[in-house]
Motif scaffolding. Structure first.
Motif, short mmCIF file in Angstrom:
data_model
loop_
_atom_site.label_atom_id
_atom_site.label_comp_id
_atom_site.label_asym_id
_atom_site.label_seq_id
_atom_site.Cartn_x
_atom_site.Cartn_y
_atom_site.Cartn_z
N GLN A 186 0.81 -1.21 0.00
CA GLN A 186 0.00 0.00 0.00
C GLN A 186 0.85 1.27 0.00
N LEU A 187 2.10 1.17 0.42
CA LEU A 187 2.96 2.34 0.42
C LEU A 187 3.75 2.47 -0.88
N GLY A 188 3.69 1.45 -1.73
CA GLY A 188 4.41 1.52 -3.01
C GLY A 188 3.72 2.46 -3.98
N MET A 189 4.50 3.20 -4.72
CA MET A 189 3.96 4.14 -5.71
C MET A 189 3.75 3.42 -7.04
N GLN A 190 2.66 3.73 -7.69
CA GLN A 190 2.37 3.13 -8.98
C GLN A 190 3.27 3.74 -10.06
N CYS A 191 3.65 2.90 -11.01
CA CYS A 191 4.52 3.35 -12.09
C CYS A 191 3.75 4.27 -13.02
N VAL A 192 4.27 5.47 -13.25
CA VAL A 192 3.58 6.43 -14.11
C VAL A 192 3.73 6.08 -15.58
N SER A 193 4.69 5.23 -15.93
CA SER A 193 4.90 4.85 -17.33
C SER A 193 4.01 3.69 -17.75
N CYS A 194 3.48 2.95 -16.79
CA CYS A 194 2.62 1.82 -17.12
C CYS A 194 1.22 2.31 -17.50
N SER A 195 0.51 1.46 -18.17
CA SER A 195 -0.86 1.78 -18.59
C SER A 195 -1.83 1.42 -17.48
N TRP A 196 -2.58 2.41 -17.03
CA TRP A 196 -3.56 2.22 -15.97
C TRP A 196 -4.92 2.64 -16.50
N PRO A 197 -5.81 1.68 -16.75
CA PRO A 197 -7.15 2.03 -17.24
C PRO A 197 -7.87 2.96 -16.28
#
Length: 204
Positions: free
Chosen positions: A185-196
């Motif tokens: 839960q503390l990990g940041m999502q990758c901004v380069s990946c595709s997130w619908p």
């Protein structure tokens, strides 16, 4: 009182009355020859938790008294606590959290750390690279610079609590309301990946 902004000499009764909500101030008492280091607990100050036991509706309730070592930015302090088991009193840990104190353990607690000293150390560790060992030694020197070895050893308790403090602050800043050991839960999502629904359409 060393930590009060006002100067002057006070009797014990006036000193207790003015420090009802300031149990972490350092005081000196006159022994007939000179002023010596003392504490508000030695002078008779008792910190009452929950409410005033004198106003307790339950006359048969037994008041509990406990002597605790509290670490603050101005040194180590002996604080005498009292509370009763009447209706409306929560657990001791919750009552001390309302005072912004963190217990070293929930089973027979004898040591507590203030939010103020934990924030102070966290800033020093980031800016000045201060280690927990050096910080505890400095606090002991502030308390007693002549015989710091006679003071209680708080390094292990402080080192454990400051780790918990850092994680709790990280959860708070991350907006985490429930902690699960199986979720990052503390990990940041990758901004380069595709997130619908975020950087690409839902039906992409």
């Amino acid at each position: 009182c060393i930590d009060c902004d006002t100067s002057g000499l006070y009797c014990t009764a006036c000193l207790m009355q003015s420090h009802t909500r300031s149990p972490l101030h350092r005081v000196k008492t006159w022994n007939g020859t000179y002023f010596e280091e003392s504490s508000l607990a030695s002078a008779g100050l008792t910190l009452k938790l929950g409410h005033d036991p004198a106003l307790c509706d339950s006359r048969k309730a037994k008041n509990h008294s406990h002597l605790m070592t509290v670490m603050d930015t101005n040194g180590l302090h002996n604080v005498r606590l009292t509370w009763c088991r009447c209706y409306g009193f929560s657990q001791l840990g919750r009552e001390l959290l309302r005072l912004q104190w963190v217990l070293a353990t929930l089973v027979r607690p004898g040591t507590a750390f203030t939010f103020r000293v934990l924030k102070h150390f966290q800033m020093l560790s980031h800016v000045a690279r201060t280690t927990p060992w050096d910080f505890c030694n400095a606090i002991q020197r502030i308390t007693d610079n002549i015989q710091p070895d006679l003071l209680p050893d708080i390094y292990r308790s402080f080192n454990r609590i400051q780790h918990i403090w850092r994680v709790a602050r990280a959860y708070k800043r991350g907006g985490v309301t429930s902690v699960s050991r199986y979720e990052m839960q503390l990990g940041m999502q990758c901004v380069s990946c595709s997130w619908p629904g975020k950087n690409i359409p839902d039906n992409w």
